[in-house]
Design a protein around this motif. Structure first.
Motif, mmCIF file in Angstrom:
data_model
loop_
_atom_site.group_PDB
_atom_site.id
_atom_site.type_symbol
_atom_site.label_atom_id
_atom_site.label_comp_id
_atom_site.label_asym_id
_atom_site.label_seq_id
_atom_site.Cartn_x
_atom_site.Cartn_y
_atom_site.Cartn_z
ATOM 1 N N ARG A 19 15.951 13.530 -16.279
ATOM 2 C CA ARG A 19 16.489 12.204 -15.998
ATOM 3 C C ARG A 19 16.955 12.109 -14.547
ATOM 4 O O ARG A 19 16.672 11.115 -13.854
ATOM 5 C CB ARG A 19 17.645 11.912 -16.942
ATOM 6 N N ASN A 20 17.642 13.126 -14.070
ATOM 7 C CA ASN A 20 18.095 13.112 -12.672
ATOM 8 C C ASN A 20 16.905 13.123 -11.703
ATOM 9 O O ASN A 20 16.944 12.473 -10.660
ATOM 10 C CB ASN A 20 18.995 14.322 -12.402
ATOM 11 N N PHE A 21 15.883 13.887 -12.094
ATOM 12 C CA PHE A 21 14.692 13.909 -11.236
ATOM 13 C C PHE A 21 14.015 12.533 -11.211
ATOM 14 O O PHE A 21 13.507 12.095 -10.171
ATOM 15 C CB PHE A 21 13.722 14.988 -11.735
ATOM 16 N N ALA A 22 13.986 11.844 -12.367
ATOM 17 C CA ALA A 22 13.400 10.506 -12.408
ATOM 18 C C ALA A 22 14.198 9.537 -11.540
ATOM 19 O O ALA A 22 13.628 8.728 -10.794
ATOM 20 C CB ALA A 22 13.342 10.008 -13.856
ATOM 21 N N LEU A 23 15.551 9.603 -11.625
ATOM 22 C CA LEU A 23 16.387 8.736 -10.787
ATOM 23 C C LEU A 23 16.177 9.052 -9.308
ATOM 24 O O LEU A 23 16.132 8.145 -8.462
ATOM 25 C CB LEU A 23 17.862 8.922 -11.165
ATOM 26 N N LEU A 24 16.059 10.345 -8.999
ATOM 27 C CA LEU A 24 15.807 10.737 -7.611
ATOM 28 C C LEU A 24 14.450 10.191 -7.138
ATOM 29 O O LEU A 24 14.324 9.713 -6.000
ATOM 30 C CB LEU A 24 15.849 12.256 -7.489
ATOM 31 N N SER A 25 13.445 10.248 -8.013
ATOM 32 C CA SER A 25 12.120 9.735 -7.641
ATOM 33 C C SER A 25 12.175 8.227 -7.387
ATOM 34 O O SER A 25 11.571 7.716 -6.435
ATOM 35 C CB SER A 25 11.110 10.040 -8.748
ATOM 36 N N ALA A 31 0.831 -1.208 0.000
ATOM 37 C CA ALA A 31 0.000 0.000 0.000
ATOM 38 C C ALA A 31 0.865 1.258 0.000
ATOM 39 O O ALA A 31 0.606 2.216 -0.748
ATOM 40 C CB ALA A 31 -0.925 -0.015 1.213
ATOM 41 N N ALA A 32 1.930 1.252 0.832
ATOM 42 C CA ALA A 32 2.818 2.418 0.870
ATOM 43 C C ALA A 32 3.533 2.602 -0.464
ATOM 44 O O ALA A 32 3.691 3.732 -0.958
ATOM 45 C CB ALA A 32 3.836 2.257 1.999
ATOM 46 N N ALA A 33 3.988 1.478 -1.072
ATOM 47 C CA ALA A 33 4.662 1.575 -2.369
ATOM 48 C C ALA A 33 3.723 2.119 -3.441
ATOM 49 O O ALA A 33 4.125 2.950 -4.281
ATOM 50 C CB ALA A 33 5.191 0.199 -2.779
ATOM 51 N N LEU A 34 2.473 1.661 -3.410
ATOM 52 C CA LEU A 34 1.503 2.152 -4.390
ATOM 53 C C LEU A 34 1.243 3.648 -4.218
ATOM 54 O O LEU A 34 1.221 4.411 -5.202
ATOM 55 C CB LEU A 34 0.200 1.364 -4.262
ATOM 56 N N LEU A 35 1.064 4.077 -2.984
ATOM 57 C CA LEU A 35 0.823 5.500 -2.736
ATOM 58 C C LEU A 35 2.033 6.349 -3.135
ATOM 59 O O LEU A 35 1.889 7.418 -3.757
ATOM 60 C CB LEU A 35 0.485 5.716 -1.263
ATOM 61 N N LEU A 36 3.244 5.883 -2.773
ATOM 62 C CA LEU A 36 4.440 6.632 -3.125
ATOM 63 C C LEU A 36 4.622 6.695 -4.642
ATOM 64 O O LEU A 36 4.963 7.749 -5.205
ATOM 65 C CB LEU A 36 5.669 5.983 -2.478
ATOM 66 N N ALA A 37 4.405 5.540 -5.315
ATOM 67 C CA ALA A 37 4.566 5.507 -6.769
ATOM 68 C C ALA A 37 3.575 6.453 -7.444
ATOM 69 O O ALA A 37 3.940 7.201 -8.368
ATOM 70 C CB ALA A 37 4.390 4.079 -7.280
ATOM 71 N N CYS A 38 2.337 6.432 -6.993
ATOM 72 C CA CYS A 38 1.332 7.335 -7.578
ATOM 73 C C CYS A 38 1.688 8.799 -7.316
ATOM 74 O O CYS A 38 1.629 9.648 -8.218
ATOM 75 C CB CYS A 38 -0.048 7.017 -7.023
ATOM 76 N N GLY A 39 2.073 9.091 -6.062
ATOM 77 C CA GLY A 39 2.410 10.476 -5.723
ATOM 78 C C GLY A 39 3.619 10.982 -6.490
ATOM 79 O O GLY A 39 3.609 12.086 -7.068
ATOM 80 N N GLY A 52 4.844 9.713 -9.263
ATOM 81 C CA GLY A 52 4.527 9.745 -10.682
ATOM 82 C C GLY A 52 3.785 11.007 -11.081
ATOM 83 O O GLY A 52 4.100 11.643 -12.105
ATOM 84 N N VAL A 53 2.804 11.377 -10.268
ATOM 85 C CA VAL A 53 2.052 12.607 -10.551
ATOM 86 C C VAL A 53 2.960 13.829 -10.443
ATOM 87 O O VAL A 53 2.924 14.742 -11.281
ATOM 88 C CB VAL A 53 0.849 12.717 -9.589
ATOM 89 N N PHE A 54 3.812 13.840 -9.409
ATOM 90 C CA PHE A 54 4.722 14.984 -9.221
ATOM 91 C C PHE A 54 5.709 15.093 -10.387
ATOM 92 O O PHE A 54 5.963 16.189 -10.910
ATOM 93 C CB PHE A 54 5.469 14.819 -7.902
ATOM 94 N N TYR A 55 6.258 13.938 -10.814
ATOM 95 C CA TYR A 55 7.193 13.941 -11.949
ATOM 96 C C TYR A 55 6.487 14.413 -13.214
ATOM 97 O O TYR A 55 7.053 15.177 -14.006
ATOM 98 C CB TYR A 55 7.772 12.542 -12.146
#
Length: 475
Positions: free
Chosen positions: A173-179, A31-39, A41-44
């Motif tokens: 790209r750096n922002f994606a790696l950071l995410s 659940a935490a991974a899903l929420l973090l991934a969604c958050g 992803g939207v921010f990126y």
């Protein structure tokens, strides 16, 4: 053989249930991974879209500015900006000016080496050129290419503009790696937090397990109590205490039952053994031997009745006793029973009176056995010239049999236990003298889903009421 053992081991590991702690940790982490991934992803997506829109806006401003300068001042005015490029210096825009015949009028230094004229899209009006821009990647760089026509001094020129977006791509790209790093760290942190929270949350359950593990067969009177536990575990603690209370009562009753059974069986066996030993001390006449044998037969019959009654009660408790229910005339069945006991009643000058009419839905044999036991008990403890009344009636659609007498009665302190097996008092009622008569009656009624109640008063008599429930539906 090895393959078979390996398959068996793998199957057992698959069938082994997972722990609650593992499932909670897994679900919490997912659940935490899903929420973090969604958050993330939207921010990126927002950041990337904002950077893209900003680059397009800057590109549009640059296009319109170059178009205005070329239209008003000619290609010479752009010469300084076009050629203002030094080796090793970052150039955000690469510009090339072509005449009507496609000849290069001016261009940024080394632009022909990076981007040829054929790579650019077809020249259009400035507004359309921005909409139809083309992305091109070369030498590890990303360019946005636009090409548009403009008129100056009666001549038509084609202006090719390349916007270097390599730095923005690196930032994305750096922002994606950071995410991704934040997502992985968040998942690991969520798993650790889930482990800590789950262990702390399940700690009361472990304590309850330890408390229950300390309770043995000789410690059934201990209770874990419902207070002090989390609200979710309080019903479980209460259920365990109720179970322990039931086990304690069952163990106590079993111990008492074993002691009572040994006592009841010891008496007839001791009688038979004593009479046989006395008979063998010397020669006896045929009449004396016959008397000993008759006494032994009587004791064997008594033992047989005890064993039969015990087997019946045991089968009833285990819900294995079959019931052949049917609807029949209860008055006729009761009169048949009273007729059987009429001879004994006449010997004691006791009157048996029947009243009421009703149809009952029950097992006829068990019904006769229950009412017969009650009549037998009443006859044992009703004085001469007394009376016994059997009344049939309906109460809220249920069928009731009431057997009352004016005998010696039972003291109030004994009434709660008169239906227990082997329980006897001086004035108690029993069909065979072993304290099983009323227990058998109660078992028969409960087997039908009914109830048995008793009221008594010393020297005033006793009233026993058997209630048989009405059948569910039409029979």
């Amino acid at each position: 053989m090895f393959s078979k053992d390996a398959n068996t081991s793998s199957l057992s590991s698959l069938n082994k249930p997972r722990s609650v702690a593992f499932q909670l940790i897994l679900l919490f982490t997912l659940a935490a991974a899903l929420l973090l991934a969604c958050g993330l992803g939207v921010f990126y997506s927002i950041v990337a879209h904002h950077a893209f829109a900003e680059d397009n806006a800057v590109l549009a401003d640059k296009v319109f500015a170059l178009s205005a300068d070329l239209r008003e001042n000619g290609p010479e005015i752009l010469g300084g900006e076009v050629t203002a490029h030094r080796a090793g210096q970052h150039t955000p825009y690469w510009i090339r000016i072509l005449d009507l015949h496609g000849q290069i009028v001016a261009e940024t230094a080394e632009m022909d080496r990076l981007i040829s004229t054929r790579i650019f899209p077809a020249a259009q009006e400035p507004v359309e050129a921005i909409r139809t821009r083309k992305d091109y990647r070369t030498a590890g760089r990303l360019f946005s290419l636009v090409s548009f026509n403009e008129h100056s001094g009666g001549k038509t020129y084609t202006l090719q503009l390349a916007q270097d977006r390599s730095s923005d791509e690196r930032v994305e790209r750096n922002f994606a790696l950071l995410s991704i790093a934040v997502l992985v760290g968040g998942v690991v942190a969520s798993a650790l937090i889930g482990i800590i929270v789950t262990r702390r949350g399940l700690r009361p359950l472990r304590k309850m397990t330890e408390s229950l593990g300390r309770i043995g067969a000789d410690q059934l009177k201990q209770r874990i109590g419902s207070t002090g536990w989390p609200r979710e575990l309080q019903p479980l603690a209460l259920a365990f205490d109720q179970m322990l209370e039931g086990l304690d009562d069952s163990f106590t009753r079993l111990s008492q039952f074993s002691a009572d059974l040994a006592h009841e069986l010891r008496t007839p066996i001791a009688n038979m053994l004593g009479e046989a030993q006395v008979a063998l001390t010397r020669d006896r006449t045929a009449a004396e031997y016959r008397e000993t044998i008759e006494s032994t037969v009587a004791e064997c019959e008594r033992l047989s009745r005890i064993v039969n009654n015990l087997l019946f009660v045991a089968r009833v408790d285990a819900a294995r006793e079959p019931i052949a229910r049917k609807r029949f005339d209860a008055r006729a069945a009761v009169e048949k029973i009273t007729e059987f006991y009429q001879a004994v009643a006449d010997d004691h000058h006791v009157t048996i009176i029947c009243s009421g009419h009703a149809q009952i839905y029950a097992d006829p044999d068990l019904f006769e056995r229950a009412v017969g036991n009650l009549l037998d008990n009443a006859l044992r403890f009703t004085a001469e010239h007394g009376s016994i009344r059997v009344a049939l009636s309906k109460h809220n659609s249920d069928f009731e049999v009431t057997v009352s007498d004016d005998g010696s009665g039972i003291a109030a302190e004994h009434l709660p236990r008169v239906f227990d097996r082997f329980y006897r008092v001086e004035s108690s009622r029993s069909s065979d003298g072993a304290g099983l008569g009323l227990a058998l009656v109660k078992s028969i009624v409960e087997l039908h889903g009914g109830s048995a109640t008793i009221q008594s008063e010393l020297n005033r008599g006793t009233i026993v009421v058997l209630r048989f429930p009405a059948p569910s539906g039409n029979h």
